[in-house]
Motif scaffolding. Structure first.
Motif, PDB file in Angstrom:
ATOM      1  N   MET A   1       0.855  -0.810  -0.185  1.00 15.03           N
ATOM      2  CA  MET A   1      -0.012   0.050  -0.218  1.00 15.03           C
ATOM      3  C   MET A   1       1.020   1.477   0.019  1.00 15.03           C
ATOM      4  N   ARG A   2       1.117   2.000  -1.405  1.00 13.67           N
ATOM      5  CA  ARG A   2       2.198   3.436  -0.929  1.00 13.67           C
ATOM      6  C   ARG A   2       0.760   4.387  -0.936  1.00 13.67           C
ATOM      7  N   ILE A   3       1.531   5.604   0.047  1.00 14.71           N
ATOM      8  CA  ILE A   3       0.339   6.336   0.787  1.00 14.71           C
ATOM      9  C   ILE A   3       1.050   7.502  -0.056  1.00 14.71           C
ATOM     10  N   VAL A   4       0.714   8.917  -0.235  1.00 15.69           N
ATOM     11  CA  VAL A   4       1.077   9.997   0.042  1.00 15.69           C
ATOM     12  C   VAL A   4      -0.191  10.246   1.480  1.00 15.69           C
ATOM     13  N   TYR A   5       1.110  11.217   1.989  1.00 13.43           N
ATOM     14  CA  TYR A   5       0.867  11.659   3.230  1.00 13.43           C
ATOM     15  C   TYR A   5       0.286  12.618   3.007  1.00 13.43           C
ATOM     16  N   PHE A   6      -0.644  13.482   3.411  1.00 10.15           N
ATOM     17  CA  PHE A   6      -1.448  15.208   3.459  1.00 10.15           C
ATOM     18  C   PHE A   6      -1.639  15.542   4.962  1.00 10.15           C
ATOM     19  N   GLY A   7      -0.454  16.027   5.653  1.00  2.75           N
ATOM     20  CA  GLY A   7      -0.726  16.048   6.838  1.00  2.75           C
ATOM     21  C   GLY A   7      -0.083  17.191   7.474  1.00  2.75           C
ATOM     22  N   ASN A   8      -0.848  17.864   8.435  1.00  2.00           N
ATOM     23  CA  ASN A   8      -0.661  18.813   9.366  1.00  2.00           C
ATOM     24  C   ASN A   8      -0.852  18.936  10.865  1.00  2.00           C
ATOM     25  N   ASN A   9      -0.455  19.774  11.360  1.00  2.00           N
ATOM     26  CA  ASN A   9      -0.746  20.046  13.364  1.00  2.00           C
ATOM     27  C   ASN A   9      -0.880  18.613  14.058  1.00  2.00           C
ATOM     28  N   ARG A  10      -0.239  18.323  15.335  1.00  2.00           N
ATOM     29  CA  ARG A  10      -0.522  17.012  15.972  1.00  2.00           C
ATOM     30  C   ARG A  10      -1.617  15.990  15.627  1.00  2.00           C
ATOM     31  N   ASN A  11      -2.600  15.903  15.181  1.00  2.00           N
ATOM     32  CA  ASN A  11      -3.268  15.126  14.674  1.00  2.00           C
ATOM     33  C   ASN A  11      -2.608  14.215  13.477  1.00  2.00           C
ATOM     34  N   GLY A  12      -1.870  15.171  12.632  1.00  2.00           N
ATOM     35  CA  GLY A  12      -1.399  14.569  11.634  1.00  2.00           C
ATOM     36  C   GLY A  12      -0.117  13.931  12.073  1.00  2.00           C
ATOM     37  N   LEU A  13       1.302  14.587  13.324  1.00  2.00           N
ATOM     38  CA  LEU A  13       1.753  13.922  13.377  1.00  2.00           C
ATOM     39  C   LEU A  13       1.548  12.476  13.929  1.00  2.00           C
ATOM     40  N   ASN A  14       0.440  12.016  14.339  1.00  2.00           N
ATOM     41  CA  ASN A  14       0.406  11.018  15.534  1.00  2.00           C
ATOM     42  C   ASN A  14      -0.198   9.916  14.687  1.00  2.00           C
ATOM     43  N   ILE A  15      -1.296  10.225  13.739  1.00  2.00           N
ATOM     44  CA  ILE A  15      -1.451   9.501  12.743  1.00  2.00           C
ATOM     45  C   ILE A  15      -0.385   8.776  12.008  1.00  2.00           C
ATOM     46  N   LEU A  16       0.959  10.191  11.343  1.00  2.00           N
ATOM     47  CA  LEU A  16       1.311   9.499  10.516  1.00  2.00           C
ATOM     48  C   LEU A  16       2.436   8.454  11.569  1.00  2.00           C
TER      49      LEU A  16
END
Length: 261
Positions: A1-16
């Motif tokens: 499963m090849r993922i492109v991650y669009f992330g920000n903030n603490r929630n973005g960090l925790n899920i990454l």
């Protein structure tokens, strides 16, 4: 499963971090510019990607960025607390779609600051995983969960609940995504729910000392805007702004605080 991650903030960090702990293959990263993002450097470090696989969000409109993402041969896009809309040319890169985790109970509180508006307007609080489309939080709903907003909650405490619930919802749904299936979703109906932009908070914060408020409405407003270190609600007196933060305690909590049993 090849993922492109669009992330920000603490929630973005925790899920990454959780995806990396699960040894998932994050092949590309799109981040907010430093001046508009939070936890950006932590997200970059956690992703462990070369600079050629990291793009700033404003560049998503550029042909070369879209081409670079396409070269990664991604299966799915994951968007967590990402504050930019994706154009069809980007969404179309992902055979399994681009999924957004929203800290609001869609169709209520699309857009910015769902924790605030749930308290101010009395709308349901919760979290939603949905497909992204050209709109703002308008794509088909894959899964969602309600979160209780107690009378003792402030904007800060409800935000913490929503973060925890969103991580839990993502973890429970991820095995189905990982199997490579395009998950069924429920379309959102036009005209249902509510929507707010970030700038709408400016209409909430000034408290008019000569205005009549219902007690319920004023308490909801003040607790919704209690979220240190953000400034929140205020009134003006003699040219000076006075900011307001409140705390709410249940009777048993007050009794414990006073040493009563």
């Amino acid at each position: 499963m090849r993922i492109v991650y669009f992330g920000n903030n603490r929630n973005g960090l925790n899920i990454l971090r959780w995806l990396k702990e699960m040894r998932e293959e994050v092949v590309g990263l799109v981040i907010h510019p430093d001046e508009k993002g939070r936890y950006v450097s932590d997200i970059v470090r956690t992703a462990e990607l070369g600079k050629d696989r990291i793009w700033p969000a404003p560049s998503l409109k550029e042909t070369r960025t879209i081409a670079g993402l396409r070269e990664l041969r991604p299966d799915v896009g994951i968007s967590i607390n990402f504050g930019y809309r994706l154009q069809p040319a980007v969404i179309g890169l992902f055979p399994l779609g681009c999924l957004n985790l929203h800290t609001g109970y869609l169709p209520y509180n699309r857009g910015a600051h769902p924790n605030v508006w749930s308290l101010v307007e009395g709308t349901p609080a919760g979290v939603t995983l949905h497909y992204m489309d050209e709109g703002m939080d308008t794509g088909g709903i894959i899964a969602k969960e309600r979160v209780e907003a107690a009378w003792t909650d402030t904007g800060a405490s409800l935000y913490g609940k929503l973060e925890a619930a969103s991580l839990s919802l993502f973890q429970k749904t991820w095995p189905r995504i990982r199997r490579g299936e395009r998950l069924p979703s429920t379309p959102q109906q036009r005209g249902e729910g509510t929507f707010h932009r970030a700038r709408d908070l400016q209409t909430l914060d000034p408290i008019d000392l000569d205005k009549h408020y219902r007690a319920r409405d004023l308490i909801n407003l003040l607790r919704a805007r209690t979220f240190a270190p953000y400034s929140g609600a205020y009134f003006e007196e003699k040219g000076e702004k006075i900011y307001i933060r409140i705390s709410l305690l249940r009777e048993e909590e007050m009794r414990r605080e006073r040493g009563l049993h």
